[in-house]
Design an enzyme around this catalytic site. Sequence first.
Site, PDB file in Angstrom:
ATOM      1  N   GLU A  96     -22.246  53.375  61.079  1.00 55.63           N
ATOM      2  CA  GLU A  96     -20.893  53.211  60.519  1.00 55.63           C
ATOM      3  C   GLU A  96     -21.011  52.964  59.015  1.00 55.63           C
ATOM      4  O   GLU A  96     -22.059  52.503  58.535  1.00 55.63           O
ATOM      5  CB  GLU A  96     -20.218  52.042  61.263  1.00 55.63           C
ATOM      6  N   ASP A  97     -19.935  53.256  58.289  1.00 57.97           N
ATOM      7  CA  ASP A  97     -19.962  52.996  56.846  1.00 57.97           C
ATOM      8  C   ASP A  97     -19.690  51.523  56.529  1.00 57.97           C
ATOM      9  O   ASP A  97     -20.426  50.879  55.800  1.00 57.97           O
ATOM     10  CB  ASP A  97     -18.981  53.916  56.085  1.00 57.97           C
ATOM     11  N   ASP A 100     -14.931  46.247  58.866  1.00 57.29           N
ATOM     12  CA  ASP A 100     -13.950  45.452  58.128  1.00 57.29           C
ATOM     13  C   ASP A 100     -13.303  44.468  59.121  1.00 57.29           C
ATOM     14  O   ASP A 100     -13.870  43.411  59.386  1.00 57.29           O
ATOM     15  CB  ASP A 100     -12.950  46.448  57.514  1.00 57.29           C
ATOM     16  N   PHE A 151     -11.438  46.770  47.957  1.00 63.01           N
ATOM     17  CA  PHE A 151     -11.442  48.089  48.577  1.00 63.01           C
ATOM     18  C   PHE A 151     -12.540  48.911  47.913  1.00 63.01           C
ATOM     19  O   PHE A 151     -12.561  49.087  46.700  1.00 63.01           O
ATOM     20  CB  PHE A 151     -10.081  48.787  48.434  1.00 63.01           C
ATOM     21  N   ARG A 164     -15.452  60.621  48.263  1.00 59.54           N
ATOM     22  CA  ARG A 164     -16.533  60.481  49.251  1.00 59.54           C
ATOM     23  C   ARG A 164     -17.845  60.980  48.653  1.00 59.54           C
ATOM     24  O   ARG A 164     -18.927  60.601  49.077  1.00 59.54           O
ATOM     25  CB  ARG A 164     -16.235  61.322  50.506  1.00 59.54           C
TER      26      ARG A 164
HETATM   27  P1  IMP Z   1     -12.205  48.252  60.788  1.00 55.68           P
HETATM   28  O1  IMP Z   1     -11.096  47.502  60.108  1.00 55.68           O
HETATM   29  O2  IMP Z   1     -13.435  47.405  60.934  1.00 55.68           O
HETATM   30  O3  IMP Z   1     -11.739  48.817  62.097  1.00 55.68           O
HETATM   31  O4  IMP Z   1     -12.609  49.458  59.851  1.00 55.68           O
HETATM   32  C1  IMP Z   1     -12.031  50.721  60.030  1.00 55.68           C
HETATM   33  C2  IMP Z   1     -12.436  51.714  58.965  1.00 55.68           C
HETATM   34  O5  IMP Z   1     -11.693  51.442  57.804  1.00 55.68           O
HETATM   35  C3  IMP Z   1     -13.875  51.731  58.488  1.00 55.68           C
HETATM   36  O6  IMP Z   1     -14.726  52.452  59.322  1.00 55.68           O
HETATM   37  C4  IMP Z   1     -13.697  52.457  57.167  1.00 55.68           C
HETATM   38  O7  IMP Z   1     -13.742  53.857  57.368  1.00 55.68           O
HETATM   39  C5  IMP Z   1     -12.341  51.984  56.708  1.00 55.68           C
HETATM   40  N1  IMP Z   1     -12.489  50.947  55.659  1.00 55.68           N
HETATM   41  C6  IMP Z   1     -12.533  49.609  55.794  1.00 55.68           C
HETATM   42  N2  IMP Z   1     -12.713  49.000  54.594  1.00 55.68           N
HETATM   43  C7  IMP Z   1     -12.808  50.006  53.687  1.00 55.68           C
HETATM   44  C8  IMP Z   1     -13.018  50.042  52.267  1.00 55.68           C
HETATM   45  O8  IMP Z   1     -13.170  49.029  51.565  1.00 55.68           O
HETATM   46  N3  IMP Z   1     -13.035  51.279  51.687  1.00 55.68           N
HETATM   47  C9  IMP Z   1     -12.878  52.442  52.399  1.00 55.68           C
HETATM   48  N4  IMP Z   1     -12.698  52.450  53.720  1.00 55.68           N
HETATM   49  C10 IMP Z   1     -12.651  51.244  54.364  1.00 55.68           C
HETATM   50 MG    MG Z   2     -15.761  54.272  59.057  1.00 53.83          MG
END
Ligand code: IMP
Ligand code: MG
Length: 185
Positions: A96-97, A100, A151, A164
């Site tokens: 995963e990248d 959050d 962000f 990206r």
């Molecule tokens: P989650 O909130 O953990 O479910 O994250 C969902 C998705 O939101 C991640 O896989 C990212 O693709 C995107 N995301 C969360 N934080 C960031 C950020 O700071 N920059 C860009 N994408 C983000």
């Molecule tokens: Mg992601």
Amino acid sequence: MKHEIVLSEKQIKTITKNIGTALTERLKNEKMPPVFLCVMKGALPFFFDVIKNVKLTMICDFIQLSSYEKTASTGEVIIKKNFEADINGRSVVIIEDIVDTGLSMKFLINYINKNYKPKQVILVSLLDKQCTRKVDVKVDYTGKVLTKSDFLMGYGLDYCEFDRNVPYVYIAQKEDVKYWDSLLK
Ligand code: IMP
Ligand code: MG
């Protein structure tokens, strides 16, 4: 404007090498080739850099998730494109990248464990934004733990698909967002 860098190209190179080496060591005695599962699109650059450093026979597969924020407190995750590999009995390494709120990875790990019988599920995330977590998710390998909720952009991370391609991770500023919004009008 000069970007405020969170992970440089050099740091990313070190991180992907270290994680690849650790995963090689951890998975070197598996009976069946492990499945490396990329969470698209954000993790694509990180995925390919990590797997280049994993010196094992593996299966690569891809999943695309989408999250909908219905209200400020509840997010619903759906699968936009599912993986195809038979993961039963194999170790699955999710790449995963950024984790959050944790909602996406909690959903994916639950989905896998409910529908398949993997040997184990390992979670690798370039970035771990622990400060914004809403649900409990443990990241097994990470490049960096974040203590601020900025962000972030670049190296797969986007705003409306922009940036990206930038080879490092940086903090998005208000002016950046204004500029991208102007391109979408
Ligand atoms: P989650 O909130 O953990 O479910 O994250 C969902 C998705 O939101 C991640 O896989 C990212 O693709 C995107 N995301 C969360 N934080 C960031 C950020 O700071 N920059 C860009 N994408 C983000
Ligand atoms: Mg992601």
